[in-house]
Scaffold this active site. Structure first.
Site, short mmCIF file in Angstrom:
data_model
loop_
_atom_site.label_atom_id
_atom_site.label_comp_id
_atom_site.label_asym_id
_atom_site.label_seq_id
_atom_site.Cartn_x
_atom_site.Cartn_y
_atom_site.Cartn_z
N ILE A 156 -19.98 -25.90 -13.53
CA ILE A 156 -20.74 -24.77 -12.98
C ILE A 156 -20.63 -23.56 -13.91
O ILE A 156 -21.62 -22.87 -14.15
CB ILE A 156 -20.24 -24.42 -11.57
CG1 ILE A 156 -20.56 -25.55 -10.59
CG2 ILE A 156 -20.88 -23.12 -11.08
CD1 ILE A 156 -20.05 -25.32 -9.18
N ASP A 175 -9.89 -19.60 -19.21
CA ASP A 175 -9.74 -20.80 -18.38
C ASP A 175 -8.28 -21.23 -18.41
O ASP A 175 -7.73 -21.55 -19.46
CB ASP A 175 -10.63 -21.93 -18.89
CG ASP A 175 -10.86 -23.00 -17.84
OD1 ASP A 175 -9.87 -23.42 -17.22
OD2 ASP A 175 -12.01 -23.42 -17.64
N PRO A 208 -11.65 -23.28 -9.00
CA PRO A 208 -11.32 -23.74 -7.65
C PRO A 208 -10.23 -22.89 -7.03
O PRO A 208 -9.53 -22.13 -7.73
CB PRO A 208 -10.83 -25.17 -7.89
CG PRO A 208 -10.26 -25.14 -9.28
CD PRO A 208 -11.12 -24.18 -10.05
N ARG A 236 -14.65 -19.19 -4.68
CA ARG A 236 -13.91 -19.22 -3.42
C ARG A 236 -13.43 -17.80 -3.10
O ARG A 236 -12.94 -17.09 -3.98
CB ARG A 236 -12.71 -20.17 -3.50
CG ARG A 236 -13.07 -21.65 -3.44
CD ARG A 236 -13.59 -22.03 -2.06
NE ARG A 236 -13.90 -23.44 -1.95
CZ ARG A 236 -15.07 -23.97 -2.22
NH1 ARG A 236 -16.06 -23.20 -2.64
NH2 ARG A 236 -15.27 -25.26 -2.07
N ASP A 260 -20.55 -14.18 -2.55
CA ASP A 260 -21.09 -15.24 -1.68
C ASP A 260 -20.01 -15.91 -0.85
O ASP A 260 -20.33 -16.67 0.07
CB ASP A 260 -21.80 -16.30 -2.55
CG ASP A 260 -22.48 -17.38 -1.74
OD1 ASP A 260 -23.26 -17.02 -0.83
OD2 ASP A 260 -22.24 -18.58 -2.00
N GLU A 265 -15.17 -18.32 6.65
CA GLU A 265 -16.58 -18.65 6.65
C GLU A 265 -17.34 -17.67 7.55
O GLU A 265 -16.81 -17.22 8.56
CB GLU A 265 -16.79 -20.08 7.14
CG GLU A 265 -16.36 -21.15 6.14
CD GLU A 265 -17.15 -21.09 4.83
OE1 GLU A 265 -18.40 -21.12 4.89
OE2 GLU A 265 -16.53 -20.98 3.76
N HIS A 285 -22.29 -17.44 1.97
CA HIS A 285 -21.84 -18.72 1.41
C HIS A 285 -22.99 -19.73 1.33
O HIS A 285 -22.98 -20.78 1.95
CB HIS A 285 -20.68 -19.31 2.22
CG HIS A 285 -19.94 -20.39 1.47
ND1 HIS A 285 -18.91 -21.11 2.01
CD2 HIS A 285 -20.11 -20.89 0.20
CE1 HIS A 285 -18.46 -22.00 1.13
NE2 HIS A 285 -19.18 -21.87 0.02
#
Length: 319
Positions: A156, A175, A208, A236, A260, A265, A285
């Site tokens: 992504i 990274d 992640p 996330r 987002d 949630e 989301h």
């Protein structure tokens, strides 16, 4: 074996029936529940007797896993698996697989969309244009020439990098896990996180949620960013200290944000600080949620089930 799909995958039932046909032809039983439930007792009841269960982003907690001693595979039609009781699954020797890759394009495009909305105030402009007292036109910014800092350069992250490059942005990255060799072809320069935060005009998250990444973008890290910089999070929610982000926005320590994902949630509680922060665009989301991504997700998920039934499990979560 008994395979149960416990929730809809946001594709027509006709597609589910078509994708499930090889399972039935292989002599296995397939059961589909086309209404979502978050009730743990109902999830346990639906899971009863299953060798393979298929879910999407619906929580599948330890309490449910513990009640099924036949379960061999939890097939998650989603990229992240932090909504699954992974530890309990491992304790019961249950494999967990995911559908990574289905939403690469969708998430990358929403990332660009959020940047454009923050830079060109599209949402704000729409509401002001409809107001009785129009405040007048406003001046925006362009992506071209900006330095984009990508935190995470998996599939992504690199898809997003390609889109930013098409706009004429300069690309840098950090990274923790690895340096993707494909990044070199895009002209991405790797550096330490602190240096990236200090240099970037746009910081975009593509990692992640892990113990090592939870709260990674802390109050202290936000203080390293330029006052003119913006933060985009389509990864996330808990990767960012969102209370600290709200404070940074309200105090003008960074210029804006497009978010987002949250600490929960949607629906978001009314007292959640980001709801009341300045210069932030919030989407519920939906980064993964396109027609094309949903169909690809279903295909990957059923391929995972069929591969498992054939004794060749794939896309297994190792961590």
């Amino acid at each position: 074996m008994l395979v149960k799909l416990l929730e809809p995958l946001n594709v027509p039932d006709s597609i589910i029936e078509k994708l499930a046909e090889p399972i039935k032809q292989g002599g296995h039983e397939f059961v589909y529940y086309n209404e979502k439930t978050t009730d743990w007792a109902e999830l346990a009841s639906r899971s009863e007797g299953a060798d393979v269960i298929m879910i999407a982003n619906n929580p599948y907690p330890t309490e449910v896993i513990d009640q099924n001693d036949k379960l061999k595979l939890i097939n998650v039609a989603f990229t992240g698996v932090d909504h699954v009781g992974i530890t309990q699954a491992r304790n019961q020797d249950i494999m967990v697989c995911n559908a990574a890759g289905y939403a690469n394009q969708a998430v990358a495009e929403l990332t660009i969309g959020l940047v454009l909305d923050v830079y060109r105030r599209i949402t704000k402009g729409d509401s002001e244009n409809r107001a009785d007292n129009f405040p007048g036109a406003f001046q925006g910014s362009e992506i071209k020439g900006k330095t984009v800092g990508l935190i995470g350069t998996g599939k992504i992250g690199l898809m997003t990098a390609r889109l930013f490059k098409a706009f004429g942005a300069n690309l840098i990255a950090s990274d923790q896990s690895s340096r993707n060799p494909e990044a070199k072809d895009l002209g991405i320069e790797y550096m330490e996180l602190d240096e990236l935060l200090a240099q970037s005009d746009i910081v975009s998250l593509h990692i992640p949620l892990l113990p090592s990444t939870k709260g990674l973008i802390s109050k202290e890290k936000l203080q390293l960013m330029k006052k003119s910089a913006i933060l985009i999070n389509c990864a996330r929610g808990p990767i960012v200290d969102n209370d600290a982000l709200a404070d940074a926005l309200n105090e003008g320590r960074i210029a804006g944000a497009g978010i987002d994902v949250f600490d929960m949630e949607p629906p978001i509680p009314g007292d959640y600080k980001l709801l009341h922060a300045k210069n932030v665009i919030l989407t519920p989301h939906v980064g993964f949620f396109t027609d094309e991504a949903m169909e690809l997700r279903a295909e990957i998920a059923f391929d995972n089930t069929i591969a498992f039934l054939e004794g060749k499990p794939q896309n297994i979560i190792k961590r």
